[in-house]
Every structure is written in structure tokens, then in C-alpha cells.
Design an enzyme around this catalytic site. Sequence first.
Site, PDB file in Angstrom:
ATOM      1  N   ASN A  85      23.229  22.117  49.685  1.00 32.17           N
ATOM      2  CA  ASN A  85      23.221  22.995  50.846  1.00 32.17           C
ATOM      3  C   ASN A  85      21.789  23.109  51.348  1.00 32.17           C
ATOM      4  O   ASN A  85      20.864  22.506  50.781  1.00 32.17           O
ATOM      5  CB  ASN A  85      23.844  24.358  50.528  1.00 32.17           C
TER       6      ASN A  85
ATOM      7  N   GLY B  93      26.714  25.980  55.698  1.00 31.35           N
ATOM      8  CA  GLY B  93      27.590  27.150  55.754  1.00 31.35           C
ATOM      9  C   GLY B  93      28.356  27.199  57.057  1.00 31.35           C
ATOM     10  O   GLY B  93      28.986  26.212  57.463  1.00 31.35           O
ATOM     11  N   PRO B  94      28.299  28.325  57.779  1.00 30.69           N
ATOM     12  CA  PRO B  94      29.062  28.459  59.027  1.00 30.69           C
ATOM     13  C   PRO B  94      28.568  27.568  60.167  1.00 30.69           C
ATOM     14  O   PRO B  94      29.201  27.497  61.220  1.00 30.69           O
ATOM     15  CB  PRO B  94      28.901  29.940  59.380  1.00 30.69           C
TER      16      PRO B  94
ATOM     17  N   ASP C   8      38.026  30.682  35.535  1.00 31.31           N
ATOM     18  CA  ASP C   8      37.348  31.919  35.912  1.00 31.31           C
ATOM     19  C   ASP C   8      38.258  33.105  35.600  1.00 31.31           C
ATOM     20  O   ASP C   8      39.412  33.136  36.039  1.00 31.31           O
ATOM     21  CB  ASP C   8      37.011  31.920  37.401  1.00 31.31           C
TER      22      ASP C   8
ATOM     23  N   ASP D 298      32.471  22.651  47.140  1.00 27.50           N
ATOM     24  CA  ASP D 298      33.242  21.641  46.410  1.00 27.50           C
ATOM     25  C   ASP D 298      34.304  21.019  47.317  1.00 27.50           C
ATOM     26  O   ASP D 298      34.545  19.806  47.275  1.00 27.50           O
ATOM     27  CB  ASP D 298      33.908  22.261  45.181  1.00 27.50           C
TER      28      ASP D 298
END
Length: 328
Positions: free
Chosen positions: A195, A225-226, A12, A257
Amino acid sequence: MRIAVTGSIATDHLMTFPGRFGDQLIADQLDRVSLSFLVDDLQVRRGGCAANIAFGMGCLGLSPILVGAVGADFADYRSWLERHGVDCGSVHISETYHTARFLCTTDEEHNQIASFYTGAMADARLIELQPIADRVGGLDLVLVSPNDPDAMLRHTDEARQRGIPFAADPSQQLARMSGEDIRLLIDGAAYLFSNDYEKGLIEQKTGWSDEEVLDRVGVRITTLGPKGAVIDRKGEPSLHVSPAPELGKADPTGVGDAFRAGFLAGLAWGLSPERCGQIGNLTATHVLERVGCQEYELGQKVFLERFTDAYGAEAAAEVAGFVRCHHA
């Protein structure tokens, strides 16, 4: 347990523009834009889903087998991964293309202009799993993570034909793949990762309900997520794994990941799905606290202390006999 991690390997290139993109655009000339932005920052980060996952597994003390395609410019990246325990002996080196590259410029309002060069990733469709299995003495699990779509289908098909258990992780490629291709990717998977948004997308594009997906996979792992993660198995109640508290939030890129890296490490050690999810959550938290997918360090003492604080002494005692972080 010998785990092959197939998928993308990339770098990246992240740049910052100290202004607003919108200020440089002329409304009545958008059909012939010609712009150059003088940036004041450049960060080169190692990335790619498979490389990120293998890096995390290596940091926990495993020796995952990385499977993907890169260019001749991979030498430094290879050295980095091998120093962190990753087996790069089955990475395909393209004679034609450079390693895949993500180039992104962000302005002061967090607008982004980005390009992704697939490069050598297209050659991943040429990779056969059997020579890899022969080299390492057999494969116990193949993770099929985001990659060239044809490569993903080929790895899944070969694993199915050769009777090698596989884990499906289509995530970022779901948007561009057809429902039929997604069905081919996940049908018969021992594990399915996604997800919560991707979970709905899988069901929408395949036409399968949640129950029908569970009829076709062994274990379905959904990250929230959280809110942690949920683990589902046919005929059993959902298991919610609470998140590990973070010390701060820096950048969510690569968190998924890292979760997979921790979960797969737990599988390799023969731990319960709950412990696998807990290791995944804590590994993911380390990524959230740093900028970059592979910029974190796992310290043996600190990792186990944080695991104890998050999940209790009994859970930590089960994990402690296996975790072998590179740092003290």
C-alpha cells in the site's frame, strides 16, 4: 497459469467487551495487572494472508495452489477452501503446533487487546517449492506474502535460484524486517505489492529510491485505499486505476488480500495491467462491504454488472470471457 500463493493461514477469534478497558485499570497497580473480561460476542473468522488471497482467486474461478503451514485442526478450514476452488494439496501439516490464531477483544470505544499465536506458521520455513512444482506440473508464478520471515526469505531465494517468477508482498512483515532482508525479498521480483504507506517504508528501510526499486522489479503495484491503485513500470508513465464504487463500508480487514486475488486472476488470464487492477479493485470492494476476510460471495452476473458500471462495457467484455464465479 499455475500460481502458488505462499503465506500465512490463520483463524481470527474476535470478541466484544460491553464496557471500557480503561475503567478496569488501577493507575498505581499497572505493574501487576490481573484482569478477566466477560465478553458478550465471539466470531471465529477464517483468515491469513495466503488463505485470503487464494480464496479470492478461487471465487473468481481459478485453482490457486495454497502453500503454508497449519496444525491438525485445519480439517474444516481445508474443506471450506477446497469447496471454493483452492488447491490445498501442498499445505504442510505440523505435528506439533496448532494453526496460527489471532485473538482480539474490542471494547465499546474500539480499544483492543489482542494476541497473535504464530503456531504452525513457524514450520513454513521447512517447505520446499520444487516438490510442489513437481506435483502440479510446474509453477508459473510464486506469490510470497506475509508469513514466517525465514519462510519468506527461503521461498524467494528458491524461486530466484530455480528461475520461477515471483511476486513480493511483504506488507505486514515490513515493520519487523531489516532493510537487508527486505532488499533480498524484493530484488528481482516480477511484481511488488504494497500500500502507499508500505511503499514509503520499503524505500526508507532499503535505502532505495522509487526509481531504484523500479530498476529491480518488473511491475510495482501500490494500493491507495479509497483512491484505487497505481501501477508503475520502468520507463513508462504511472497508471492510475480508479476504485470500484462500494455499496457500503463494513470492515476494511482483508481488502488488500482481495485486491491481490483479483490482480493475480487477471495475470493468470493474460489481461493487461489496467484490467488486472480493475478486477483487483472490484474484488476488494466486495470484502469492504462485509465483516470478515472470506465472508463475501462473488456472483457471476452481479460481478460483471458492477464491473461494467465501474469501468465500462468495453473493459467488461474483455473480462467476461474469463471470470467464472461460483455463484450465478
